[in-house]
Write a protein that holds these residues in place. Structure first.
Motif, short mmCIF file in Angstrom:
data_model
loop_
_atom_site.label_atom_id
_atom_site.label_comp_id
_atom_site.label_asym_id
_atom_site.label_seq_id
_atom_site.Cartn_x
_atom_site.Cartn_y
_atom_site.Cartn_z
N ARG A 104 0.84 -1.18 0.00
CA ARG A 104 0.00 0.00 0.00
C ARG A 104 0.88 1.24 0.00
O ARG A 104 1.97 1.25 0.58
CB ARG A 104 -0.92 0.01 1.23
CG ARG A 104 -1.95 1.13 1.23
CD ARG A 104 -2.94 1.02 2.39
NE ARG A 104 -2.31 1.15 3.69
CZ ARG A 104 -2.14 0.14 4.53
NH1 ARG A 104 -2.54 -1.09 4.20
NH2 ARG A 104 -1.58 0.32 5.71
N LEU A 105 0.41 2.32 -0.65
CA LEU A 105 1.17 3.55 -0.78
C LEU A 105 0.55 4.67 0.04
O LEU A 105 -0.67 4.73 0.21
CB LEU A 105 1.24 3.98 -2.25
CG LEU A 105 1.86 2.98 -3.22
CD1 LEU A 105 1.77 3.51 -4.64
CD2 LEU A 105 3.32 2.70 -2.85
N LEU A 121 6.89 9.94 -4.92
CA LEU A 121 6.88 8.49 -4.67
C LEU A 121 7.80 7.82 -5.68
O LEU A 121 7.65 8.04 -6.89
CB LEU A 121 5.47 7.93 -4.81
CG LEU A 121 4.56 7.98 -3.58
CD1 LEU A 121 3.17 7.46 -3.95
CD2 LEU A 121 5.13 7.15 -2.43
N ASN A 122 8.73 7.02 -5.19
CA ASN A 122 9.67 6.32 -6.05
C ASN A 122 9.40 4.82 -6.07
O ASN A 122 10.33 4.03 -6.28
CB ASN A 122 11.10 6.57 -5.58
CG ASN A 122 11.47 8.03 -5.66
OD1 ASN A 122 11.29 8.67 -6.69
ND2 ASN A 122 11.99 8.59 -4.56
N THR A 123 8.18 4.42 -5.85
CA THR A 123 7.85 3.00 -5.80
C THR A 123 6.41 2.81 -6.26
O THR A 123 5.73 3.77 -6.63
CB THR A 123 8.04 2.46 -4.36
OG1 THR A 123 7.90 1.05 -4.36
CG2 THR A 123 7.03 3.08 -3.39
N ARG A 124 5.96 1.58 -6.23
CA ARG A 124 4.61 1.23 -6.66
C ARG A 124 4.17 0.00 -5.87
O ARG A 124 5.01 -0.70 -5.30
CB ARG A 124 4.55 0.93 -8.16
CG ARG A 124 5.36 -0.31 -8.54
CD ARG A 124 5.48 -0.52 -10.04
NE ARG A 124 6.11 -1.78 -10.35
CZ ARG A 124 7.41 -2.02 -10.24
NH1 ARG A 124 8.23 -1.06 -9.85
NH2 ARG A 124 7.91 -3.21 -10.53
N VAL A 125 2.88 -0.26 -5.86
CA VAL A 125 2.39 -1.49 -5.23
C VAL A 125 2.98 -2.69 -5.96
O VAL A 125 2.98 -2.75 -7.19
CB VAL A 125 0.85 -1.52 -5.26
CG1 VAL A 125 0.35 -2.89 -4.80
CG2 VAL A 125 0.27 -0.42 -4.38
N ASP A 151 6.21 -3.53 -5.65
CA ASP A 151 7.66 -3.35 -5.70
C ASP A 151 8.31 -4.24 -4.63
O ASP A 151 7.96 -4.17 -3.45
CB ASP A 151 7.99 -1.88 -5.45
CG ASP A 151 9.42 -1.52 -5.82
OD1 ASP A 151 10.11 -2.35 -6.43
OD2 ASP A 151 9.83 -0.39 -5.51
#
Length: 448
Positions: A334-335, A347-351, A353
């Motif tokens: 979750r973000l 944000l440097n990521t994603r669900v 990752d």
């Protein structure tokens, strides 16, 4: 023509917007698949951007075709490459002698010590015996780290000589140094100088364990000091002394890090001939009134810059701070949402990752999943808001520890316990993953 070396971490920066006078005259070397921004006449890629020979071969071929009048590079990995190219092409800028002094932690401390600047006791390392001999001569904790590393990678804090044996393969070859552990608070000073005249100098204090907070999966933050604070003046003065001690060109930018002990002693950690990494440029933009990377790109390329406006803004700017959330061991479920009252939220990521296993073990201090900036004229209020937003963003992440994630520093392996994060972010069914190095110190190394 301007030849730009673009590390994958710098890909996508708006070089063409920063250098509009050079429209149609920008060429670049970068890595395969790096999303380079628009505005380049030609882009050559290499399969592995860590391969010096490949990058330099591509750059030399580009230079042969286009005859650049400047070489621009923003990443630590490109400092010595760009300096070598400038020497070969007879171009202005940081040369190879200066680049080596700013990259090699042994050389930089030799220069600094010779000029009378306080530095930790240190020694080059070619094997384990060098570490154990140093520890015999300097009882207490020591730091072992790469001579030319960045991002706090490859750093180890040792409490006893017997721990050095585990590093035998890693340190063989002479690319490491050992130094005494300095117990103090880590600060950074970001400076710019043009044709021998200072443009700006911003002294800031890292939060917590400084650039080793990622060992504990903890947020890293920084807040600039009030220019009227006596410590700000002392840190800035020490930075200019350091730059004068090194074989520095008249025009340069530098990111220096110092320990400040409880007694107020300022001791050099390290210095780099580039702009600070991670969210530091975003924080500095609020202080300088311009993106420091744009400022430096224009200065490096010999283009006009309103330097007096930068000086004035730095004197009257509000206090600013950044914060970054590092990865935990596992997969992102979750973000978070941007916290209220912040700017520059990224944000440097994603669900999905996955930061498990080797990727987690090799994480750098600048591998932030989320970063943001705060401003406030009151330092106490700024500190409080920084802590509150760090808790809020950290709680907004959800994690699933995909392969148990408990890192055992003695065996160098992850254990097979349950180690599963529950659905409420930041909480564990078992203890959180241990940091990678054998012993984590409060302020053992810098971000670089």
């Amino acid at each position: 023509m301007i030849l730009v070396l673009i590390s994958p971490r710098q890909a996508g920066l708006p070089f063409a917007q920063w250098l509009p006078e050079e429209a149609g005259r920008l060429v670049a070397v970068t890595a395969d698949g790096a999303p380079v921004g628009e505005g380049f006449t030609e882009v050559v890629t290499v399969p592995d951007y860590t391969d010096d020979d490949a990058v330099l071969t591509a750059a030399r071929e580009m230079a042969r075709r286009h005859r650049p009048r400047a070489v621009l590079a923003l990443a630590e990995a490109d400092v010595e490459r760009a300096a070598l190219l400038r020497r070969e092409l007879a171009l202005p800028g940081l040369d190879s002698t200066a680049a080596a002094a700013y990259r090699d932690k042994v050389l930089m401390k030799r220069y600094a010590s010779a000029a009378g600047l306080p530095v930790p006791a240190f020694a080059p390392v070619a094997g384990v015996d060098d570490i154990t001999d140093f520890m015999a001569a300097h009882p207490g904790r020591v730091v072992v780290k790469p001579r030319s590393g960045s991002g706090s990678t490859g750093v180890h804090v040792l409490d006893a000589p017997g721990q050095a044996d585990a590093l035998a393969e890693q340190v063989a070859g002479g690319s490491y140094e050992v130094e005494e552990f300095i117990d103090g608070t880590l600060h950074h000073v970001d400076v710019f100088r043009a044709e021998g005249e200072p443009v700006a100098a911003v002294a800031s204090r890292y939060t917590g364990a400084g650039c080793l907070t990622h060992w504990e999966d903890a947020p890293l933050g920084s807040r600039n000091l009030d220019p009227a604070d006596p410590l700000h003046e002392r840190l800035v003065r020490e930075t200019w002394r350091l730059i004068d001690a090194l074989p520095s060109p008249d025009t340069l930018c530098a990111h220096a890090e110092f320990f400040v002990t409880d007694s107020g002693r300022i001791v050099l950690c390290e210095v780099a001939a580039r702009i600070g990494g991670g969210p530091i440029p975003a924080m500095l933009r609020h202080i300088l009134g311009t993106d420091p990377r744009e400022l430096w790109a224009r200065v490096e390329c010999g283009l006009p810059v309103a330097l007096d406006a930068v000086r004035d803004h730095a004197r009257t700017a509000p206090r600013a701070a950044f914060c970054g959330i590092p990865p935990k061991h596992g997969r992102v479920l979750r973000l978070p949402e941007p916290p209220p009252g912040t700017t520059d939220f990224v944000l440097n990521t994603r669900v999905g990752d996955d930061w498990s296993g080797e990727r987690y073990r090799l994480r750098k201090s600048g591998d932030f999943l989320a970063t943001w900036v705060l401003t406030d004229p009151d330092p106490a209020v700024l500190d409080s808001r920084l802590a509150a937003t760090a808790r809020l963003v950290g709680a907004g992440f959800g994690w699933d520890d995909t392969d148990s994630g408990r890192y055992d520093t003695d065996s160098g392996r992850y254990d097979t316990g349950s180690g599963r994060y529950d659905s409420e972010p930041g909480r564990y069914d078992t203890d959180p993953p241990a940091p990678v190095p054998a012993t984590s110190g409060r302020t053992a190394g810098g971000a670089r």
